[in-house]
Scaffold this motif. Structure first.
Motif, PDB file in Angstrom:
ATOM      1  N   MET A  24     -14.256 -17.329  17.536  1.00  0.00           N
ATOM      2  CA  MET A  24     -13.170 -18.196  17.076  1.00  0.00           C
ATOM      3  C   MET A  24     -13.038 -18.150  15.557  1.00  0.00           C
ATOM      4  O   MET A  24     -11.924 -18.103  15.020  1.00  0.00           O
ATOM      5  CB  MET A  24     -13.427 -19.632  17.548  1.00  0.00           C
ATOM      6  CG  MET A  24     -13.277 -19.828  19.048  1.00  0.00           C
ATOM      7  SD  MET A  24     -11.570 -19.566  19.608  1.00  0.00           S
ATOM      8  CE  MET A  24     -10.741 -20.912  18.761  1.00  0.00           C
ATOM      9  N   LYS A  25     -14.158 -18.145  14.867  1.00  0.00           N
ATOM     10  CA  LYS A  25     -14.113 -18.033  13.407  1.00  0.00           C
ATOM     11  C   LYS A  25     -13.533 -16.684  12.981  1.00  0.00           C
ATOM     12  O   LYS A  25     -12.738 -16.611  12.033  1.00  0.00           O
ATOM     13  CB  LYS A  25     -15.519 -18.206  12.834  1.00  0.00           C
ATOM     14  CG  LYS A  25     -16.129 -19.577  13.075  1.00  0.00           C
ATOM     15  CD  LYS A  25     -17.562 -19.623  12.582  1.00  0.00           C
ATOM     16  CE  LYS A  25     -18.205 -20.969  12.879  1.00  0.00           C
ATOM     17  NZ  LYS A  25     -19.628 -21.018  12.437  1.00  0.00           N
ATOM     18  N   PHE A  26     -13.946 -15.635  13.673  1.00  0.00           N
ATOM     19  CA  PHE A  26     -13.422 -14.296  13.377  1.00  0.00           C
ATOM     20  C   PHE A  26     -11.909 -14.250  13.594  1.00  0.00           C
ATOM     21  O   PHE A  26     -11.164 -13.666  12.791  1.00  0.00           O
ATOM     22  CB  PHE A  26     -14.142 -13.291  14.266  1.00  0.00           C
ATOM     23  CG  PHE A  26     -13.759 -11.872  14.038  1.00  0.00           C
ATOM     24  CD1 PHE A  26     -14.165 -11.189  12.900  1.00  0.00           C
ATOM     25  CD2 PHE A  26     -12.981 -11.194  14.961  1.00  0.00           C
ATOM     26  CE1 PHE A  26     -13.811  -9.868  12.691  1.00  0.00           C
ATOM     27  CE2 PHE A  26     -12.630  -9.872  14.759  1.00  0.00           C
ATOM     28  CZ  PHE A  26     -13.043  -9.209  13.625  1.00  0.00           C
ATOM     29  N   ALA A  27     -11.439 -14.859  14.676  1.00  0.00           N
ATOM     30  CA  ALA A  27     -10.004 -14.890  14.953  1.00  0.00           C
ATOM     31  C   ALA A  27      -9.254 -15.703  13.907  1.00  0.00           C
ATOM     32  O   ALA A  27      -8.133 -15.346  13.501  1.00  0.00           O
ATOM     33  CB  ALA A  27      -9.755 -15.455  16.347  1.00  0.00           C
ATOM     34  N   LEU A  28      -9.847 -16.787  13.432  1.00  0.00           N
ATOM     35  CA  LEU A  28      -9.201 -17.607  12.410  1.00  0.00           C
ATOM     36  C   LEU A  28      -9.024 -16.843  11.106  1.00  0.00           C
ATOM     37  O   LEU A  28      -7.956 -16.888  10.471  1.00  0.00           O
ATOM     38  CB  LEU A  28     -10.026 -18.875  12.177  1.00  0.00           C
ATOM     39  CG  LEU A  28      -9.539 -19.815  11.074  1.00  0.00           C
ATOM     40  CD1 LEU A  28      -8.159 -20.352  11.396  1.00  0.00           C
ATOM     41  CD2 LEU A  28     -10.535 -20.962  10.861  1.00  0.00           C
ATOM     42  N   VAL A  29     -10.066 -16.120  10.711  1.00  0.00           N
ATOM     43  CA  VAL A  29      -9.993 -15.350   9.464  1.00  0.00           C
ATOM     44  C   VAL A  29      -8.918 -14.272   9.564  1.00  0.00           C
ATOM     45  O   VAL A  29      -8.100 -14.092   8.647  1.00  0.00           O
ATOM     46  CB  VAL A  29     -11.370 -14.749   9.141  1.00  0.00           C
ATOM     47  CG1 VAL A  29     -11.268 -13.770   7.986  1.00  0.00           C
ATOM     48  CG2 VAL A  29     -12.360 -15.849   8.803  1.00  0.00           C
ATOM     49  N   ASN A  30      -8.895 -13.556  10.670  1.00  0.00           N
ATOM     50  CA  ASN A  30      -7.900 -12.500  10.815  1.00  0.00           C
ATOM     51  C   ASN A  30      -6.488 -13.055  11.023  1.00  0.00           C
ATOM     52  O   ASN A  30      -5.503 -12.377  10.727  1.00  0.00           O
ATOM     53  CB  ASN A  30      -8.281 -11.590  11.983  1.00  0.00           C
ATOM     54  CG  ASN A  30      -9.451 -10.683  11.644  1.00  0.00           C
ATOM     55  OD1 ASN A  30      -9.295  -9.652  11.006  1.00  0.00           O
ATOM     56  ND2 ASN A  30     -10.637 -11.086  12.061  1.00  0.00           N
ATOM     57  N   ALA A  31      -6.386 -14.287  11.524  1.00  0.00           N
ATOM     58  CA  ALA A  31      -5.075 -14.926  11.611  1.00  0.00           C
ATOM     59  C   ALA A  31      -4.505 -15.191  10.214  1.00  0.00           C
ATOM     60  O   ALA A  31      -3.294 -15.054   9.986  1.00  0.00           O
ATOM     61  CB  ALA A  31      -5.176 -16.228  12.401  1.00  0.00           C
TER      62      ALA A  31
ATOM     63  N   PHE B 101     -13.959  -4.301   9.873  1.00  0.00           N
ATOM     64  CA  PHE B 101     -12.614  -4.433  10.435  1.00  0.00           C
ATOM     65  C   PHE B 101     -11.775  -5.393   9.599  1.00  0.00           C
ATOM     66  O   PHE B 101     -10.604  -5.123   9.304  1.00  0.00           O
ATOM     67  CB  PHE B 101     -12.712  -4.938  11.875  1.00  0.00           C
ATOM     68  CG  PHE B 101     -11.383  -5.281  12.487  1.00  0.00           C
ATOM     69  CD1 PHE B 101     -10.564  -4.287  13.001  1.00  0.00           C
ATOM     70  CD2 PHE B 101     -10.950  -6.604  12.549  1.00  0.00           C
ATOM     71  CE1 PHE B 101      -9.334  -4.609  13.553  1.00  0.00           C
ATOM     72  CE2 PHE B 101      -9.730  -6.922  13.097  1.00  0.00           C
ATOM     73  CZ  PHE B 101      -8.906  -5.921  13.604  1.00  0.00           C
ATOM     74  N   GLY B 102     -12.355  -6.520   9.214  1.00  0.00           N
ATOM     75  CA  GLY B 102     -11.623  -7.467   8.385  1.00  0.00           C
ATOM     76  C   GLY B 102     -11.259  -6.889   7.025  1.00  0.00           C
ATOM     77  O   GLY B 102     -10.170  -7.158   6.503  1.00  0.00           O
ATOM     78  N   ALA B 103     -12.157  -6.089   6.453  1.00  0.00           N
ATOM     79  CA  ALA B 103     -11.864  -5.466   5.162  1.00  0.00           C
ATOM     80  C   ALA B 103     -10.692  -4.500   5.273  1.00  0.00           C
ATOM     81  O   ALA B 103      -9.811  -4.464   4.402  1.00  0.00           O
ATOM     82  CB  ALA B 103     -13.103  -4.753   4.643  1.00  0.00           C
ATOM     83  N   GLN B 104     -10.661  -3.710   6.352  1.00  0.00           N
ATOM     84  CA  GLN B 104      -9.550  -2.779   6.538  1.00  0.00           C
ATOM     85  C   GLN B 104      -8.248  -3.516   6.827  1.00  0.00           C
ATOM     86  O   GLN B 104      -7.175  -3.136   6.341  1.00  0.00           O
ATOM     87  CB  GLN B 104      -9.873  -1.809   7.680  1.00  0.00           C
ATOM     88  CG  GLN B 104     -11.062  -0.909   7.417  1.00  0.00           C
ATOM     89  CD  GLN B 104     -10.877  -0.051   6.181  1.00  0.00           C
ATOM     90  OE1 GLN B 104      -9.780   0.439   5.896  1.00  0.00           O
ATOM     91  NE2 GLN B 104     -11.950   0.130   5.431  1.00  0.00           N
TER      92      GLN B 104
ATOM     93  N   LEU C 294     -16.331  -4.579  16.032  1.00  0.00           N
ATOM     94  CA  LEU C 294     -15.383  -5.308  15.197  1.00  0.00           C
ATOM     95  C   LEU C 294     -16.044  -6.504  14.525  1.00  0.00           C
ATOM     96  O   LEU C 294     -15.751  -6.820  13.370  1.00  0.00           O
ATOM     97  CB  LEU C 294     -14.201  -5.780  16.050  1.00  0.00           C
ATOM     98  CG  LEU C 294     -13.366  -4.683  16.719  1.00  0.00           C
ATOM     99  CD1 LEU C 294     -12.200  -5.300  17.461  1.00  0.00           C
ATOM    100  CD2 LEU C 294     -12.876  -3.673  15.696  1.00  0.00           C
ATOM    101  N   LEU C 295     -16.942  -7.164  15.242  1.00  0.00           N
ATOM    102  CA  LEU C 295     -17.643  -8.324  14.706  1.00  0.00           C
ATOM    103  C   LEU C 295     -19.146  -8.070  14.777  1.00  0.00           C
ATOM    104  O   LEU C 295     -19.747  -8.171  15.851  1.00  0.00           O
ATOM    105  CB  LEU C 295     -17.290  -9.580  15.509  1.00  0.00           C
ATOM    106  CG  LEU C 295     -17.991 -10.874  15.087  1.00  0.00           C
ATOM    107  CD1 LEU C 295     -17.675 -11.207  13.638  1.00  0.00           C
ATOM    108  CD2 LEU C 295     -17.594 -12.016  16.007  1.00  0.00           C
TER     109      LEU C 295
END
Length: 315
Positions: free
Chosen positions: A100-107, A158-161, A89-90
């Motif tokens: 934490m940055k990944f979670a912020l972006v997906n939030a 994952f973020g793109a999808q 995923l990351l």
């Protein structure tokens, strides 16, 4: 002599049986059972082994011989078949800071999706202007998650999808519902439903094409769904004083531009324009915001065919 005669008679019967089988269709025949078992019974010889007899047993030509089955062998993948791999995923180092940055972006992506869901609920209860404001907030969070992902270095498939699915919910479903709710009282219900369905279908096609097409750093291929939803939401917020038929035509035109192949400039290129170009819309908005909005939207939609014709002439 008796032994040799018995063996000679046995061999002769086998040879005659084979020749007769060739003449009558190619099927091998065994000698009579009494002759086949006599050497083993009399002399206890192992020269007529069971494997030897099975080699001349008749086999049906309609059934292919089965390969030997081994219970301990593991089937290996075909040479041309790619091996299954797990996509993380990351990508990259999975440190707590990057997570934490990944979670912020997906939030931010999830916030856009949830705002789109609430825009649908609010529009169903008749508060169309509030639903349009929620749709504008969806546009803001949709632009924020991409900018944060690039700035923080946590871009991922994952973020793109996730972004594509959230865009379909917010701009492919919420935007048509808001448009339908705003047009339901001014135009026939069937016309408003057709316009809303056209926006949803073109948004789905646009998002699917964007996922499989190579990206161009300078231009969009067709109007992006984010910008189309922003135009529809602002149209509801400012309340354009135009007839319902004109609004239906404008919604249909905007939907078709999403699936067109005309090149439209990205926001990064528009920001680099000279300051005096941005001064004109600001002054126009202070004089008449509705007229200025219509001129900006029409000018942007016309820029796509103009750039397309210019590119065709240079080829």
């Amino acid at each position: 002599m008796r032994r040799s005669g018995t063996l000679a008679r046995q061999v002769l019967l086998v040879r005659v049986g084979r020749r007769g089988a060739e003449l009558h269709g190619g099927t091998d025949m065994l000698p009579e059972p009494r002759y086949a078992d006599r050497p083993r019974r009399r002399y206890g010889l192992q020269r007529f082994d069971r494997a030897r007899i099975e080699t001349i047993a008749p086999i049906s030509p309609a059934v292919a011989p089965l390969p030997p089955v081994t219970h301990t062998s593991v089937p290996s993948p075909a040479p041309d078949e790619p091996a299954a791999t797990n996509v993380p995923l990351l990508p990259g180092a999975r440190t707590p800071a990057r997570r934490m940055k990944f979670a912020l972006v997906n939030a931010c992506t999830l916030a856009s999706l949830l705002l789109g869901i609430n825009a649908i609920f609010v529009a169903m209860h008749g508060n169309v202007r509030l639903a349009a404001f929620l749709l504008i907030a969806c546009v803001a969070f949709d632009g924020l998650d991409g900018a944060l992902a690039r700035k923080l270095g946590v871009s991922s498939p994952f973020g793109a999808q996730m972004d594509s699915l959230a865009d379909m919910c917010s701009f492919g479903l919420a935007a048509p519902v808001v448009v339908y709710a705003s047009l339901a009282g001014e135009v026939p219900t069937a016309a408003a439903a057709v316009a809303a369905a056209l926006v949803a279908a073109c948004a789905a096609i646009r998002l699917a094409r964007f996922n499989v097409s190579p990206s161009d750093g300078r231009f969009f291929s067709g109007v992006p769904t984010t910008m189309a939803a922003a135009v529809l939401a602002l149209m509801v917020v400012i309340g354009l004083p135009v007839p319902g038929a004109v609004q239906i035509a404008g919604v249909a035109l905007l939907a078709f531009t999403m699936v067109s192949s005309f090149p439209y400039a990205k926001l990064a290129r528009l920001v680099k324009l000279p300051p005096w170009v941005w001064l004109a819309p600001v002054i126009g908005a202070l004089i008449d915001v509705r007229l200025t909005f219509c001129l900006i939207v029409v000018g942007y939609l016309v820029s796509g065919p103009v750039l397309w014709l210019r590119q065709r002439r240079t080829i």
